[in-house]
Write an enzyme that holds these catalytic residues in place. Structure first.
Site, PDB file in Angstrom:
ATOM      1  N   ASP A 100      -9.985  -5.486   5.946  1.00  0.00           N
ATOM      2  CA  ASP A 100      -8.740  -4.859   5.493  1.00  0.00           C
ATOM      3  C   ASP A 100      -8.927  -4.177   4.145  1.00  0.00           C
ATOM      4  O   ASP A 100      -8.057  -4.215   3.289  1.00  0.00           O
ATOM      5  CB  ASP A 100      -7.624  -5.904   5.404  1.00  0.00           C
ATOM      6  CG  ASP A 100      -6.238  -5.247   5.280  1.00  0.00           C
ATOM      7  OD1 ASP A 100      -6.072  -4.116   5.766  1.00  0.00           O
ATOM      8  OD2 ASP A 100      -5.338  -5.861   4.685  1.00  0.00           O
ATOM      9  N   ILE A 138       3.650 -11.808 -11.824  1.00  0.00           N
ATOM     10  CA  ILE A 138       2.876 -10.557 -11.848  1.00  0.00           C
ATOM     11  C   ILE A 138       3.293  -9.655 -10.695  1.00  0.00           C
ATOM     12  O   ILE A 138       3.526  -8.468 -10.854  1.00  0.00           O
ATOM     13  CB  ILE A 138       1.366 -10.840 -11.769  1.00  0.00           C
ATOM     14  CG1 ILE A 138       0.908 -11.581 -13.025  1.00  0.00           C
ATOM     15  CG2 ILE A 138       0.589  -9.546 -11.608  1.00  0.00           C
ATOM     16  CD1 ILE A 138      -0.557 -11.979 -12.995  1.00  0.00           C
TER      17      ILE A 138
END
Length: 870
Positions: free
Chosen positions: A145, A29
């Site tokens: 993050d 992916i």
């Protein structure tokens, strides 16, 4: 997971075709710094999944492996529809892997490439992200993050938060401690910068410890980008971006020309406060405000009735903030006639008997029950109830809270997470709860005041504006009046519901102001001007506004007055001492707090855990301390100091203070032979502490901050020829003339002027986000430095470290690096007698850190029920 192919193209990785336990790898992916992601088939449950594999060559890297495992465990601990679901963690041929749900769709970054999102969609996404963060924060997990690349938009709708690889575990669930593997340490090492530039919070940029409020800041930046189409903080270089995060505010969303729902700008700005203490204090609060704006709940009311608490809502215990009401006067005896008012027939009944202060009080609908907020015996503020004839008060169980109003239907409007924003104004979260019992429902952040409409269906509020100041709204969202400076106090809706009375205080630090009314179209009328006022309520029939005030400087204490809507004033009730009106019943009885206030000085040397009281009269205010910790400069601004106020010098050897003259103390010379004093006309002088003559400083207006050079031969101070102008001046001493060091006026309400020990520069410190800088004495060059997180209390002997005070009662002292802003906790300071103490400020610490002095503010009060003559 995304179906996009990584930069490596369609070339299959070595893992394709392999079996990881029950998972058959089908295709690649994507790839990233934390591993490669594959589509796989779960042969056991017959479903497609995503597998993230850390390559074997990285498995020997302890830091990378720790981060990878932490991502798995952090995410697996969460079970929420807006967080990527983790199914399994394992190791295959030396390569650790995580199995997660497979997502089809695109990242938020992909969606933003087409420009800003529709406002409805942006608010919906932000609300879902906030809900996911709230679930993580409840588990003690901070993402740290967040960015559009880590937010995924599945094709079937919703938002998923990805990659908790930088998550910070702020606490460990002890119930699982025996079975869980070791996790990342609970705090990041000071100075370690983690996150993605452009989406970092100020504390991350500085390398400081990050908590859940870091995620709130980042979400605010992402919401800004979704609405505007560009990043909130941008620069040509990473350093420029970091500087923007620390010192700049993004462009107003309204300037983009978009039609946004009212309140969106406020929410974004509130998320992006530089100081974490000024942001939303929980993602749950943020989600609720976004839900209210987006309308996804299906309600049309900004404030809804509360039948039960919001899921996951809980009280956040904290230290009681300050309060301004208080004191028992010995002459005010229970049951005594108060014959100093217009009629000797006035009767009173004392309702409270403990030592502390009462901040607010209201009559319940039955007219016999009284609900009040108070702090007793030095304990945190609570909400209590009492009745006539009973000396006992019963706590309602709402700690760290105050009562703002009670509706005609018996519903309380509370201010929870209560703290004092300034001397005479509170700040917290508005919550609703039935008087009959239940859990409070938090409904609105950054509130100062609130009152119910006569029918109990809606609320008027005063809320803090993100750009500063306050705004009166009724109903919530409709602005009737605002102020950029000062504060709005004691709002009360009229019995007819057609006007709101309030106290308008132009100055942020005092209670001088106006009794005013505003109608529902926003027309404001000032009825009483420039008195010292606190406490306000409508008369029973609504034809007058009753308030407590000191009419002029010659009036001792505060008395109860009434003013008609035409401005006619009359005295209603007087007594020796200070009164604050809390409420008026339907039959004309009044609740008043009878109070006494004192400001005093505490000094503590090395080894002294609490210090000793060195106060002189009723309002002693510490201004400076000598480097050896043996002498303090202070002033008296109460009755004991006289109408002109007085400056004193006191040796901490038990000898009495020496009066130096009139005015306010500013700075003590290194040899303690001279004191800089701000005169009552805003000029300044240097006064001898022994024999000698006073020397004027020939500058028109001098501010309250100044400093001496280390050798005592120069003075630095803020001032200017015109009011409001604040340039930094240098003056050789003795006999010199002031010379401006700064070419432009320094803005931001400076907190201090500090001569650096090397004698080459002067630090000018303002409150965040105002500029803080080192100014070169030789070149007048300004060098920006990080602003301390609180008011600076002094510099270390080498000039590298600030002593900084945060909090109110108790106060927290920190050491903060002058150049980096990185701070560490130093000590907690609690007053020897905390009862009624609502504020500790103006700390002064010696350069060696061995001695400190501060000012405490205390009010002691009792609540009385007064029956006025008919």
């Amino acid at each position: 997971m995304p179906t996009r192919v990584s930069a490596t193209g369609n070339k299959p990785f070595a893992a394709v075709g392999k079996t990881f336990g029950n998972y058959q790898v089908v295709s690649l992916i994507g790839a990233g710094g934390m591993g490669d992601v594959y589509r796989a088939r779960d042969s056991r449950l017959q479903r497609d999944v995503a597998i993230k594999v850390l390559p074997a060559r990285f498995a020997d890297d302890p830091d990378r492996l720790r981060r990878f495992e932490q991502e798995a465990r952090a995410t697996a601990a969460l079970n929420h529809s807006n967080i990527l679901a983790v199914y399994e963690l394992g190791v295959h041929e030396g390569s650790p892997y995580i199995v997660t749900e497979l997502l089809e769709g695109e990242t938020l970054r992909d969606a933003l490439r087409g420009g800003p999102l529709p406002a409805r969609k942006a608010l919906d996404y932000a609300m879902q992200i906030a809900r996911g963060l709230a679930a993580a924060h409840d588990k003690g997990i901070v993402h740290r993050d967040l960015k559009p690349e880590n937010l995924f938009l599945p094709r079937d709708g919703g938002v998923k938060i990805l990659d908790f690889g930088l998550a910070k575990l702020t606490h460990t669930d002890t119930a699982d401690a025996a079975t869980s593997a070791p996790t990342m340490p609970s705090q990041t090492d000071p100075g370690t910068v983690m996150g993605t530039m452009g989406y970092m919070s100020p504390e991350q940029v500085r390398g400081q410890a990050a908590d859940h409020r870091t995620d709130i800041f980042t979400l605010g930046a992402i919401l800004y980008e979704m609405l505007s189409g560009h990043r909130a903080f941008r620069g040509d270089t990473p350093a420029d971006t970091a500087s923007a995060i620390l010192r700049e505010d993004p462009q107003e969303l309204s300037e983009a020309g978009r039609a946004l729902p009212p309140g969106v700008e406020h929410i974004v700005r509130h998320c992006l406060e530089k100081n974490p203490a000024e942001r939303f204090q929980s993602a749950r609060d943020l989600a609720f405000d976004l839900e209210r704006l987006s309308g996804v709940s299906g309600t049309t009311s900004a404030l809804r009735a509360i039948d039960e608490p919001r899921p996951g809502s809980r009280w956040k215990p904290g230290l009681a903030a300050a309060v301004l009401l208080a004191v028992v006067a010995a002459a005010f005896l229970a049951g005594r006639n108060l014959a100093t008012g217009p009629s000797a027939a006035t009767r009173s009944e004392r309702l409270t008997f403990r030592r502390g202060f009462v901040w607010t009080a209201r009559f319940a609908p039955d007219g016999q029950t009284i609900v009040y907020g108070a702090t007793w015996d030095g304990k945190p503020m609570e909400v209590f109830t009492t009745r006539r004839g009973s000396p006992e008060s019963r706590s309602l169980g709402f700690a760290d809270a105050d009562v703002l109003a009670i509706s005609s239907t018996g519903e309380l409007a509370l201010l929870v997470n209560h703290r004092f924003a300034q001397t005479f104004a509170s700040r917290g979260t508005l919550a609703r709860v039935p008087l009959s019992g239940g859990a409070p429902r938090e409904v609105l952040n950054d509130v100062a005041e609130a009152d119910w409409s006569p029918d109990g269906s809606s609320l008027a509020v005063v809320r803090y504006l993100p750009e500063g100041g306050q705004q009166l709204e009724y109903p919530v969202g409709k602005a009737l009046y605002s102020t950029r400076d000062g504060f709005i106090g004691n709002i009360r809706i009229s019995p007819k519901g057609d006007r709101i009375a309030f106290l308008d205080h132009p100055g942020a630090g005092d209670d001088q102001g106006f009794v005013a009314v505003v109608d529902l179209q926003g027309k404001v009328t000032r009825l009483v001007e420039n008195w010292s006022e606190r406490g306000l309520a409508w008369s029973p029939n609504g034809d007058e506004i009753w308030f407590t005030a000191a009419r002029d400087a010659g009036e001792a204490g505060r008395s109860v007055y009434g003013v008609s809507l035409r401005g006619k004033v009359r005295a209603i009730f007087r007594d020796v001492g200070v009164l604050t009106l809390a409420d008026v019943s339907r039959d004309g009885r009044i609740l008043v707090a009878h109070e006494t206030e004192r400001r005093g000085i505490i000094a503590a040397a090395a080894g002294d855990t609490q210090g000793h009281d060195w106060s002189w009269f009723d309002r002693s205010y510490a201004r400076d301390i000598s480097a050896d910790g043996k002498t303090i400069l202070f002033d008296e601004t109460g009755e004991g100091g006289g109408e002109k106020h007085s400056v004193f010098l006191r040796r901490l050897d038990g000898s009495p203070p020496v009066r130096l003259g009139d005015g306010f103390g500013v700075a003590l010379s290194p040899d303690t032979k001279w004191a800089m004093v701000r005169n009552l006309d805003s000029t300044a002088s240097v006064l001898p502490t022994g024999a000698g003559e006073a020397q004027p400083l020939p500058v028109g207006n001098v501010w309250f901050f100044g400093s001496w050079s280390p050798d005592g031969k120069r003075l630095y101070f803020l001032g200017g020829p015109r009011e409001g102008e604040r340039k930094l001046y240098l003056m050789d001493f003795p006999g010199g003339q002031p010379k401006p060091l700064s070419t432009e006026s320094l803005s931001g309400g400076p907190r201090g002027v500090f001569a650096m020990p090397d004698g080459k520069s002067v630090a000018v410190v303002g409150p965040p986000p105002a500029a803080c800088s080192l100014l070169s004495i030789q070149s007048s060059e300004l060098r920006p430095i990080p602003c301390p997180s609180g008011p600076p209390a002094g510099l270390s002997a080498d000039g590298k470290t600030w002593y900084v005070r945060e909090g109110s009662v108790p106060a927290m002292l920190y050491r903060s690096d002058v150049l980096t802003g990185r701070k560490e906790f130093w000590k907690e300071v609690t007053p020897p007698d905390p009862a009624g103490t609502y504020r500790m400020d103006n700390f002064q610490v010696t350069p060696d850190g061995k001695t400190y002095v501060y000012t405490y503010r205390r009010i002691l009060s009792d609540l009385y029920l007064v029956q006025l003559p008919q």
